[in-house]
Design a protein around this motif. Structure first.
Motif, short mmCIF file in Angstrom:
data_model
loop_
_atom_site.label_atom_id
_atom_site.label_comp_id
_atom_site.label_asym_id
_atom_site.label_seq_id
_atom_site.Cartn_x
_atom_site.Cartn_y
_atom_site.Cartn_z
N ARG A 43 36.27 20.63 148.25
CA ARG A 43 36.27 20.76 149.72
C ARG A 43 37.26 21.83 150.21
O ARG A 43 37.53 21.93 151.39
CB ARG A 43 36.60 19.40 150.34
N GLU A 44 37.77 22.61 149.25
CA GLU A 44 38.71 23.70 149.56
C GLU A 44 39.90 23.20 150.38
O GLU A 44 40.29 23.79 151.39
CB GLU A 44 38.00 24.86 150.25
N ARG A 45 40.48 22.10 149.91
CA ARG A 45 41.64 21.52 150.56
C ARG A 45 42.85 21.68 149.65
O ARG A 45 42.73 21.68 148.42
CB ARG A 45 41.40 20.03 150.87
N ARG A 46 44.03 21.79 150.26
CA ARG A 46 45.24 22.08 149.50
C ARG A 46 45.89 20.81 148.93
O ARG A 46 45.85 19.75 149.54
CB ARG A 46 46.25 22.84 150.36
N PHE A 47 46.55 21.00 147.78
CA PHE A 47 47.08 19.91 146.97
C PHE A 47 48.56 20.15 146.70
O PHE A 47 48.95 21.18 146.17
CB PHE A 47 46.28 19.85 145.66
N LEU A 48 49.39 19.17 147.08
CA LEU A 48 50.82 19.21 146.81
C LEU A 48 51.15 18.06 145.87
O LEU A 48 50.87 16.90 146.19
CB LEU A 48 51.60 19.06 148.13
N LEU A 49 51.70 18.36 144.70
CA LEU A 49 51.97 17.33 143.70
C LEU A 49 53.48 17.17 143.51
O LEU A 49 54.17 18.12 143.14
CB LEU A 49 51.31 17.69 142.38
N GLU A 50 53.97 15.97 143.81
CA GLU A 50 55.38 15.65 143.63
C GLU A 50 55.57 15.01 142.26
O GLU A 50 55.07 13.91 141.99
CB GLU A 50 55.86 14.69 144.72
N LEU A 51 56.29 15.69 141.39
CA LEU A 51 56.46 15.25 140.01
C LEU A 51 57.87 14.72 139.78
O LEU A 51 58.85 15.47 139.86
CB LEU A 51 56.17 16.42 139.05
N LEU A 52 57.97 13.43 139.51
CA LEU A 52 59.23 12.82 139.10
C LEU A 52 59.15 12.52 137.61
O LEU A 52 58.13 12.04 137.13
CB LEU A 52 59.48 11.52 139.87
N VAL A 53 60.24 12.83 136.91
CA VAL A 53 60.28 12.60 135.46
C VAL A 53 61.42 11.63 135.16
O VAL A 53 62.51 12.05 134.75
CB VAL A 53 60.44 13.92 134.68
N PRO A 54 61.20 10.34 135.36
CA PRO A 54 62.25 9.36 135.09
C PRO A 54 62.51 9.24 133.59
O PRO A 54 61.59 9.34 132.78
CB PRO A 54 61.68 8.06 135.66
N PRO A 100 47.87 21.92 141.08
CA PRO A 100 48.17 21.83 142.51
C PRO A 100 48.48 23.21 143.08
O PRO A 100 48.80 24.15 142.34
CB PRO A 100 49.40 20.93 142.56
N ASP A 101 48.41 23.31 144.38
CA ASP A 101 48.84 24.55 145.03
C ASP A 101 50.36 24.65 145.02
O ASP A 101 50.92 25.74 144.86
CB ASP A 101 48.34 24.59 146.49
N ILE A 102 51.01 23.50 145.18
CA ILE A 102 52.46 23.44 145.20
C ILE A 102 52.93 22.28 144.34
O ILE A 102 52.41 21.17 144.44
CB ILE A 102 53.00 23.28 146.63
N TRP A 103 53.96 22.56 143.53
CA TRP A 103 54.66 21.52 142.78
C TRP A 103 55.93 21.16 143.54
O TRP A 103 56.75 22.04 143.84
CB TRP A 103 55.04 22.02 141.40
#
Length: 306
Positions: free
Chosen positions: A149-160, A199-202
């Motif tokens: 759907r050409e929508r933007r993706f922001l992925l928040e990555l936590l590495v516990p 994602p577009d942004i990490w």
């Protein structure tokens, strides 16, 4: 749509849900009043954000991250006014990522039409293969839905840290952050890319050394992903530590800004909820902290590298 987002981005993040519930409880807000009070607190944060924009925060780079549960009206207002808006897709406080609204996640995204759909995932390369498979499968589903759907993706990555990883540094979480987490984060990104999740942004945890930021920026843009970028997250750390993380990332290729929450609004919201700050004073505190973070990042990006 070209994958990635390489313009400056300064997000005031207040999509937290369990954190607000705990804060309201500690402030003595009666249980039957908490939902309304939390929603009001989120409006106060948004008022602080608007003040900051009016005072010079760059409108084309300033944005908010807010949830539907307690911040639906804020999200709608932000969209109506043309602000950058990010909204979470995940259930709050989960060790394993799952959708807040199950199979209806897409309907909620379309209803609010955010600039970015955001997901928080806790992922360590040393997690069990079963846990990793579940997370990657769900993230791939979201990724593909957004891309179709050409929508933007922001992925928040936590590495516990795993128990073993923390024991290896003598139980010192700061040593883990400095000596172990950067490499694990790079490995995690490789595993996401191998699963075709881009994602577009990490949204990346702060890094103590500039060389690690440089490695991170290069990693997210590897394989021809030239427009994919990172933003620094605050993880609720104290202002001095967040300041250091911002200085380390500012000006590094692949980094475009930050997405910080509790460090910027905690004192204001706490004061508002417990009655020690007026609404006006709380919003003012949020505005000042947000503007300060932007000024610090922009100034550090312009300064010569030591």
């Amino acid at each position: 749509m070209r994958v990635g987002y390489d313009r400056p981005l300064y997000i005031l993040a207040f999509d937290h849900r369990s954190s607000f519930e705990e804060l309201a409880a500690k402030a003595g807000v009666p249980e039957n009043e908490r939902a309304a009070k939390i929603s009001e607190a989120k409006r106060v944060i948004f008022e602080g954000f608007v003040r900051a924009v009016e005072r010079g925060a760059p409108r084309d780079a300033a944005g908010i991250l807010v949830d539907e549960q307690y911040g639906a009206d804020v999200a709608r207002t932000a969209r109506e006014r043309g602000y950058i808006l990010a909204m979470p897709v995940e259930k709050s406080g989960q060790k394993v990522f799952d959708f807040e609204y199950g199979d209806q996640f897409g309907e909620h995204i379309l209803a609010f039409d955010p600039t970015f759909s955001k997901v928080l995932v806790r992922y360590n390369p040393n997690d069990s293969s079963e846990t990793k498979h579940i997370q990657l499968e769900r993230l791939k589903r979201l990724h593909d839905w957004l891309r179709e759907r050409e929508r933007r993706f922001l992925l928040e990555l936590l590495v516990p840290a795993t128990k073993e990883q923390l024991e290896a540094v003598g139980g010192d979480s700061e040593r883990y952050d400095r000596e172990v987490r950067p490499e694990l984060t790079l490995q995690a990104i490789d595993e996401f890319y191998a699963a075709d999740i881009v994602p577009d942004i990490w949204k990346i945890e702060g890094l103590d050394r500039r060389e690690d930021c440089e490695r991170m920026g290069a990693k997210v843009r590897s394989g021809g992903r030239d427009a994919v970028s990172c933003v620094v997250l605050g993880r609720g750390a104290d202002a001095a530590r967040v300041d250091h993380w911002l200085r380390m990332a500012a000006g590094v290729p692949g980094y475009v800004g930050f997405a910080i929450g509790r460090t910027l609004w905690w004192d204001g919201v706490q004061g508002y909820l417990n009655g020690t700050l007026t609404r006006e004073a709380a919003a003012e505190k949020v505005a000042a902290n947000y503007l300060r973070a932007i000024d610090l990042y922009v100034s550090a990006a312009r300064a010569p590298v030591a």
